[in-house]
Write a protein that holds these residues in place. Sequence first.
Motif, short mmCIF file in Angstrom:
data_model
loop_
_atom_site.label_atom_id
_atom_site.label_comp_id
_atom_site.label_asym_id
_atom_site.label_seq_id
_atom_site.Cartn_x
_atom_site.Cartn_y
_atom_site.Cartn_z
N LYS A 207 19.77 77.67 22.48
CA LYS A 207 19.22 78.47 23.59
C LYS A 207 18.12 77.70 24.31
CE LYS A 207 18.52 82.56 25.69
NZ LYS A 207 19.55 83.31 26.42
N LYS B 229 27.89 75.96 34.06
CA LYS B 229 28.75 76.78 33.21
C LYS B 229 30.21 76.69 33.66
CE LYS B 229 25.25 80.15 31.78
NZ LYS B 229 24.78 81.57 31.84
N LEU C 289 27.71 73.92 30.14
CA LEU C 289 26.93 74.95 29.46
C LEU C 289 27.89 75.99 28.90
CD1 LEU C 289 23.88 75.78 31.81
CD2 LEU C 289 23.76 74.92 29.46
N GLY C 290 27.47 76.63 27.81
CA GLY C 290 28.30 77.68 27.22
C GLY C 290 28.86 77.28 25.88
N GLU C 291 30.02 77.82 25.55
CA GLU C 291 30.64 77.58 24.25
C GLU C 291 31.39 76.24 24.25
OE1 GLU C 291 30.36 79.57 21.56
OE2 GLU C 291 28.98 80.81 22.74
N SER D 2 27.44 74.38 21.23
CA SER D 2 27.35 75.46 22.20
C SER D 2 25.88 75.66 22.58
CB SER D 2 27.92 76.76 21.63
OG SER D 2 29.29 76.61 21.29
N TYR D 3 25.66 75.92 23.85
CA TYR D 3 24.27 75.97 24.34
C TYR D 3 24.24 76.75 25.65
CZ TYR D 3 19.61 74.11 25.68
OH TYR D 3 18.30 73.97 26.02
N ASP D 4 23.23 77.60 25.78
CA ASP D 4 23.11 78.40 27.01
C ASP D 4 21.67 78.32 27.52
OD1 ASP D 4 23.95 79.89 29.10
OD2 ASP D 4 24.21 81.76 27.99
N GLU E 242 18.68 80.10 30.37
CA GLU E 242 18.28 81.19 31.25
C GLU E 242 16.92 80.87 31.87
OE1 GLU E 242 16.13 84.74 29.22
OE2 GLU E 242 17.83 84.26 27.90
#
Length: 597
Positions: free
Chosen positions: A232, A256, A261-263, A271-273, A275
Amino acid sequence: MPTNEYVITLCDGPSCLHRVSREVRDAVEESLEKHGKSDSVRIHLSGCLGMCSKGPIMIVNPGYTIYGKITPEDAVNIVEQHIVNGQPVADKVVNEDHLYNRFFRIFGDNDFFGKQMRITLRNCGIIDPENIDDYLSLRGYEALAKVLTDMSPQDVIDEVKKAGVRGRGGGGFPTGMKWDFTAREQSDQKYVICNADEGDPGAFMDRSAIEGDPHTVLEGMIIGGYAIGASKGIVYIRAEYPLAIKRLEKAIADAKEHGFLGENILGSDFSYDLEIRLGAGAFVCGEETALIHSIEGSRGMPRPRPPYPSQSGLFGKPTLINNVETWANVPVIILDTGEWFSSIGTEKSKGTKVFALAGNVNNTGLVEVPMGTTLREIVYDIGGGLPEGKKFKAIQTGGPSGGCLPAEYLDTPIDYEHLAKAGSIMGSGGMIVMDEDSCMVDVAKFFLQFTQDESCGKCTPCREGTKRMLEILTRITEGKGQEGDIEKLERLGNMARKASLCGLGQSAPNPVLSTIKNFRVEYEEHINESKCRAGSCKSMLSFVITDACVGCGACRRVCPVDAITGGRKEKHVIDQETCIKCGQCFEVCKFQAVEKA
């Protein structure tokens, strides 16, 4: 014959937007359509190139011809002469025929770029920050692909260590060491934070970097997440930066969509997101623990350390925090190796540093130079010297927490060690030039007013110490200084330095202590003679009309309180009791008959 394969790049940064860049764009589009060139000329929007004093900026390729201070009328003329007829408009050219190589250095005879080396800002002013394809065309996300396919997390950390890069947010802590500490912590959840809470007066490095190249910050953060085992990431940015926020949101969405980004990023197990969290503009939230409290929903106030954020940070989990400039360096370190990066700069300060050059200097804007570049080179070679032939008096480095250095320090190399030895700091990169008309006591008061207002109030040395210091400085600038005030300021400043909880309080006295050290005579004149040599402390200032007065009446007509009397062709007189010292008479007199006393 003129070529039909032109690309016009228009700056879409805040400074140029303020100076009608959108109107310039409309004029270019209309002119291209008029001459039947709409299909053969691409209009390309970019972030800030750094030449803020020359905006709006327009670049024509091929040839990399930079036009400055463009009006809509100028834009029409450039299309007609340069695009249609192949003849550059010489009187609007800032520089031309520069080569931009993959080591991010702009070469040429233009002083503004000649001594710069752009790593953090390598794509700013070059790519469209809202077009991910532009970023990909300049090796964008290639570093991420290399990391996920060829490098272990420890390999990444070792490369960052080898680079010798230190945190660019002001503290200068070794980045690789911080990454290593966080990676060694065992936890079910770890966080990566980008500190984009840029609060220094006159500083706009981080904002411009994000506005001009948001993907490089995201790529650095994703690589950092992989290295420490985080899933995260959070970009903490102040809400006063709407354009930067807009471009970050677009960059995150595009990343994304393209699988960065994402799964299972790029088909890997990682996996990384990301915000965005908006800050309310509190300067203290630039401090790591205060920033963490703000993200958690609490009031932004620092806490004692240890534990450090790498051990117990956001929501009690191991957290890696770096600022915008540090993250932007990461993809370059991975692609061009830590060894290459460490070859730039000085023995203990590697790489480059971005500065927001402001104040009394001809070329204001963003500059990025190798560590070890001298202050003189920035002020005179890149900054173009001071306007109107004024004499250099001082330079404030490190923002409101930095120090004011006089002319004798102009040959100081810019790195962490030399600036500290001179009595200032690197800080996040604010750099304000002051000329002979600056009152150093008033300058110290200005910066202390800012830090005193921004103090969170948690610890007594900062809360009360800066308040007492500000009271003394205010008294001195009002002509009410007392014997012993200088010594009181020194005692209070040293106490706040040693006993404050966080970096804000520890560095808040720097402008006062450095001006006392380097400009003590001005303090003594204020206290002992009620004299401000720069004439900027109004309480000590008075205006008088000399025998050079011809009785034109200009001063009398502009006086807002009718303090000036005198008949036509007679010498005028200022009633000192009525005068509010606004200085309008001084500004309007064409005969230099009004003087400051």
